[in-house]
Design a protein around this motif. Structure first.
Motif, PDB file in Angstrom:
ATOM      1  N   THR A  11      -6.738   4.044 -14.714  1.00  0.00           N
ATOM      2  CA  THR A  11      -6.729   2.699 -14.114  1.00  0.00           C
ATOM      3  C   THR A  11      -7.594   2.641 -12.852  1.00  0.00           C
ATOM      4  OG1 THR A  11      -4.760   3.178 -12.807  1.00  0.00           O
ATOM      5  CG2 THR A  11      -4.413   2.244 -15.002  1.00  0.00           C
ATOM      6  N   THR A  12      -8.391   3.668 -12.628  1.00  0.00           N
ATOM      7  CA  THR A  12      -9.146   3.746 -11.377  1.00  0.00           C
ATOM      8  C   THR A  12     -10.132   2.592 -11.205  1.00  0.00           C
ATOM      9  OG1 THR A  12     -10.712   5.282 -12.405  1.00  0.00           O
ATOM     10  CG2 THR A  12      -8.910   6.244 -11.118  1.00  0.00           C
ATOM     11  N   ALA A  13     -10.642   2.045 -12.282  1.00  0.00           N
ATOM     12  CA  ALA A  13     -11.628   0.966 -12.178  1.00  0.00           C
ATOM     13  C   ALA A  13     -10.984  -0.420 -12.140  1.00  0.00           C
ATOM     14  CB  ALA A  13     -12.617   1.044 -13.339  1.00  0.00           C
ATOM     15  N   VAL A  14      -9.684  -0.493 -12.278  1.00  0.00           N
ATOM     16  CA  VAL A  14      -9.001  -1.790 -12.335  1.00  0.00           C
ATOM     17  C   VAL A  14      -8.751  -2.323 -10.934  1.00  0.00           C
ATOM     18  CG1 VAL A  14      -6.902  -3.001 -13.042  1.00  0.00           C
ATOM     19  CG2 VAL A  14      -7.880  -1.235 -14.522  1.00  0.00           C
ATOM     20  N   GLU A  15      -9.205  -3.541 -10.707  1.00  0.00           N
ATOM     21  CA  GLU A  15      -8.920  -4.242  -9.459  1.00  0.00           C
ATOM     22  C   GLU A  15      -8.089  -5.464  -9.809  1.00  0.00           C
ATOM     23  OE1 GLU A  15     -12.058  -4.878  -6.669  1.00  0.00           O
ATOM     24  OE2 GLU A  15     -13.171  -3.142  -7.402  1.00  0.00           O
ATOM     25  N   LEU A  16      -6.953  -5.574  -9.172  1.00  0.00           N
ATOM     26  CA  LEU A  16      -6.052  -6.674  -9.468  1.00  0.00           C
ATOM     27  C   LEU A  16      -6.365  -7.883  -8.596  1.00  0.00           C
ATOM     28  CD1 LEU A  16      -2.690  -4.708  -9.684  1.00  0.00           C
ATOM     29  CD2 LEU A  16      -4.200  -5.381 -11.550  1.00  0.00           C
ATOM     30  N   ILE A  20      -2.095 -11.475  -9.470  1.00  0.00           N
ATOM     31  CA  ILE A  20      -1.454 -10.361 -10.180  1.00  0.00           C
ATOM     32  C   ILE A  20      -0.751  -9.444  -9.183  1.00  0.00           C
ATOM     33  CG2 ILE A  20      -1.814  -8.379 -11.700  1.00  0.00           C
ATOM     34  CD1 ILE A  20      -2.165 -11.171 -13.022  1.00  0.00           C
ATOM     35  N   ARG A  21      -1.370  -9.207  -8.042  1.00  0.00           N
ATOM     36  CA  ARG A  21      -0.735  -8.368  -7.014  1.00  0.00           C
ATOM     37  C   ARG A  21       0.602  -8.956  -6.565  1.00  0.00           C
ATOM     38  NH1 ARG A  21      -2.326  -4.164  -4.699  1.00  0.00           N
ATOM     39  NH2 ARG A  21      -4.355  -3.283  -5.050  1.00  0.00           N
ATOM     40  N   GLN A  22       0.680 -10.278  -6.541  1.00  0.00           N
ATOM     41  CA  GLN A  22       1.926 -10.917  -6.129  1.00  0.00           C
ATOM     42  C   GLN A  22       3.050 -10.674  -7.136  1.00  0.00           C
ATOM     43  OE1 GLN A  22       1.122 -15.010  -5.157  1.00  0.00           O
ATOM     44  NE2 GLN A  22      -0.270 -14.449  -3.500  1.00  0.00           N
ATOM     45  N   LEU A  23       2.704 -10.361  -8.365  1.00  0.00           N
ATOM     46  CA  LEU A  23       3.707 -10.025  -9.372  1.00  0.00           C
ATOM     47  C   LEU A  23       4.374  -8.675  -9.081  1.00  0.00           C
ATOM     48  CD1 LEU A  23       2.063 -10.790 -12.829  1.00  0.00           C
ATOM     49  CD2 LEU A  23       4.102 -11.852 -11.877  1.00  0.00           C
ATOM     50  N   THR A  24       3.682  -7.820  -8.363  1.00  0.00           N
ATOM     51  CA  THR A  24       4.161  -6.466  -8.146  1.00  0.00           C
ATOM     52  C   THR A  24       5.563  -6.425  -7.564  1.00  0.00           C
ATOM     53  OG1 THR A  24       1.898  -5.667  -7.848  1.00  0.00           O
ATOM     54  CG2 THR A  24       3.648  -4.248  -7.042  1.00  0.00           C
ATOM     55  N   GLU A  25       5.811  -7.204  -6.530  1.00  0.00           N
ATOM     56  CA  GLU A  25       7.127  -7.162  -5.879  1.00  0.00           C
ATOM     57  C   GLU A  25       8.225  -7.677  -6.806  1.00  0.00           C
ATOM     58  OE1 GLU A  25       9.395  -5.905  -2.615  1.00  0.00           O
ATOM     59  OE2 GLU A  25       7.325  -5.548  -3.163  1.00  0.00           O
ATOM     60  N   GLU A  70      12.360   3.731  -1.189  1.00  0.00           N
ATOM     61  CA  GLU A  70      12.833   3.509  -2.561  1.00  0.00           C
ATOM     62  C   GLU A  70      12.121   2.317  -3.194  1.00  0.00           C
ATOM     63  OE1 GLU A  70      14.750   5.409  -4.449  1.00  0.00           O
ATOM     64  OE2 GLU A  70      15.001   6.820  -2.790  1.00  0.00           O
ATOM     65  N   LYS A  71      11.898   1.263  -2.421  1.00  0.00           N
ATOM     66  CA  LYS A  71      11.160   0.106  -2.932  1.00  0.00           C
ATOM     67  C   LYS A  71       9.753   0.524  -3.354  1.00  0.00           C
ATOM     68  CE  LYS A  71      13.393  -3.570  -0.309  1.00  0.00           C
ATOM     69  NZ  LYS A  71      13.200  -4.581   0.749  1.00  0.00           N
ATOM     70  N   GLU A  72       9.149   1.422  -2.590  1.00  0.00           N
ATOM     71  CA  GLU A  72       7.780   1.849  -2.880  1.00  0.00           C
ATOM     72  C   GLU A  72       7.686   2.529  -4.250  1.00  0.00           C
ATOM     73  OE1 GLU A  72       3.789   1.893  -2.482  1.00  0.00           O
ATOM     74  OE2 GLU A  72       5.233   0.792  -1.277  1.00  0.00           O
ATOM     75  N   TYR A  73       8.700   3.283  -4.622  1.00  0.00           N
ATOM     76  CA  TYR A  73       8.727   3.922  -5.937  1.00  0.00           C
ATOM     77  C   TYR A  73       8.662   2.845  -7.033  1.00  0.00           C
ATOM     78  CZ  TYR A  73      10.277   6.722  -9.872  1.00  0.00           C
ATOM     79  OH  TYR A  73      10.358   7.343 -11.089  1.00  0.00           O
ATOM     80  N   ASP A  74       9.486   1.800  -6.898  1.00  0.00           N
ATOM     81  CA  ASP A  74       9.491   0.719  -7.876  1.00  0.00           C
ATOM     82  C   ASP A  74       8.190  -0.079  -7.835  1.00  0.00           C
ATOM     83  OD1 ASP A  74      12.074   1.313  -8.840  1.00  0.00           O
ATOM     84  OD2 ASP A  74      12.995   0.150  -7.237  1.00  0.00           O
ATOM     85  N   ARG A  75       7.644  -0.264  -6.640  1.00  0.00           N
ATOM     86  CA  ARG A  75       6.361  -0.979  -6.518  1.00  0.00           C
ATOM     87  C   ARG A  75       5.251  -0.235  -7.242  1.00  0.00           C
ATOM     88  NH1 ARG A  75       7.600  -1.644  -0.381  1.00  0.00           N
ATOM     89  NH2 ARG A  75       8.617  -3.676  -0.371  1.00  0.00           N
ATOM     90  N   GLN A  76       5.199   1.058  -7.067  1.00  0.00           N
ATOM     91  CA  GLN A  76       4.154   1.850  -7.721  1.00  0.00           C
ATOM     92  C   GLN A  76       4.291   1.804  -9.235  1.00  0.00           C
ATOM     93  OE1 GLN A  76       1.283   3.204  -6.616  1.00  0.00           O
ATOM     94  NE2 GLN A  76       1.852   2.061  -4.789  1.00  0.00           N
ATOM     95  N   THR A  77       5.524   1.837  -9.723  1.00  0.00           N
ATOM     96  CA  THR A  77       5.752   1.719 -11.171  1.00  0.00           C
ATOM     97  C   THR A  77       5.216   0.381 -11.666  1.00  0.00           C
ATOM     98  OG1 THR A  77       7.700   3.136 -11.070  1.00  0.00           O
ATOM     99  CG2 THR A  77       7.520   1.675 -12.977  1.00  0.00           C
ATOM    100  N   ALA A  78       5.546  -0.696 -10.966  1.00  0.00           N
ATOM    101  CA  ALA A  78       5.085  -2.028 -11.356  1.00  0.00           C
ATOM    102  C   ALA A  78       3.566  -2.126 -11.265  1.00  0.00           C
ATOM    103  CB  ALA A  78       5.742  -3.088 -10.482  1.00  0.00           C
ATOM    104  N   LEU A  79       3.009  -1.670 -10.167  1.00  0.00           N
ATOM    105  CA  LEU A  79       1.564  -1.743  -9.951  1.00  0.00           C
ATOM    106  C   LEU A  79       0.800  -0.978 -11.027  1.00  0.00           C
ATOM    107  CD1 LEU A  79      -0.600  -2.775  -7.911  1.00  0.00           C
ATOM    108  CD2 LEU A  79      -0.444  -0.527  -6.845  1.00  0.00           C
ATOM    109  N   GLN A  80       1.235   0.227 -11.327  1.00  0.00           N
ATOM    110  CA  GLN A  80       0.547   1.031 -12.338  1.00  0.00           C
ATOM    111  C   GLN A  80       0.708   0.441 -13.737  1.00  0.00           C
ATOM    112  OE1 GLN A  80      -1.725   3.340 -11.851  1.00  0.00           O
ATOM    113  NE2 GLN A  80      -1.423   2.957  -9.681  1.00  0.00           N
ATOM    114  N   THR A  81       1.837  -0.198 -13.996  1.00  0.00           N
ATOM    115  CA  THR A  81       2.018  -0.858 -15.289  1.00  0.00           C
ATOM    116  C   THR A  81       1.062  -2.039 -15.423  1.00  0.00           C
ATOM    117  OG1 THR A  81       4.335  -0.184 -15.411  1.00  0.00           O
ATOM    118  CG2 THR A  81       3.674  -2.060 -16.784  1.00  0.00           C
TER     119      THR A  81
END
Length: 94
Positions: A11-16, A20-25, A70-81
């Motif tokens: 996903t290195t080339a993907v820019e949100l 879409i970034r607002q969906l992360t939270e 702990e929120k950051e763990y969930d954020r990273q999961t969402a962001l990477q998905t």
């Protein structure tokens, strides 16, 4: 070691976009709620420290009350998905 080598989608080339970034939270909160729902269904309950024998976990609280770590763990999961969906050629539209 069992020889397992993780091979996540590149996903290195993907820019949100900002939309879409607002969906992360929101997705991070959903991830936490889904995890907590399953834990509670499995008999876990809130406890001040994680105790697998007693089925207690300190994160069985509303997302808003979680520490940022702990929120950051969930954020990273969402962001990477989200990034993986786009890297696979899909579009996310409202």
């Amino acid at each position: 070691m069992n020889g397992y080598i993780p091979n996540p989608i590149d996903t290195t080339a993907v820019e949100l976009t900002e939309d879409i970034r607002q969906l992360t939270e929101r997705l991070a909160e959903h991830t936490h709620d889904t995890w907590a729902t399953q834990r509670l269904a499995d008999g876990w309950r809130f406890g001040p420290v994680r105790d697998d024998a007693k089925l207690e976990h300190p994160c069985l609280i509303p997302y808003a009350e979680l520490p940022d770590s702990e929120k950051e763990y969930d954020r990273q999961t969402a962001l990477q998905t989200l990034k993986a969906i786009i890297a696979l050629g899909y579009r996310i539209e409202r």
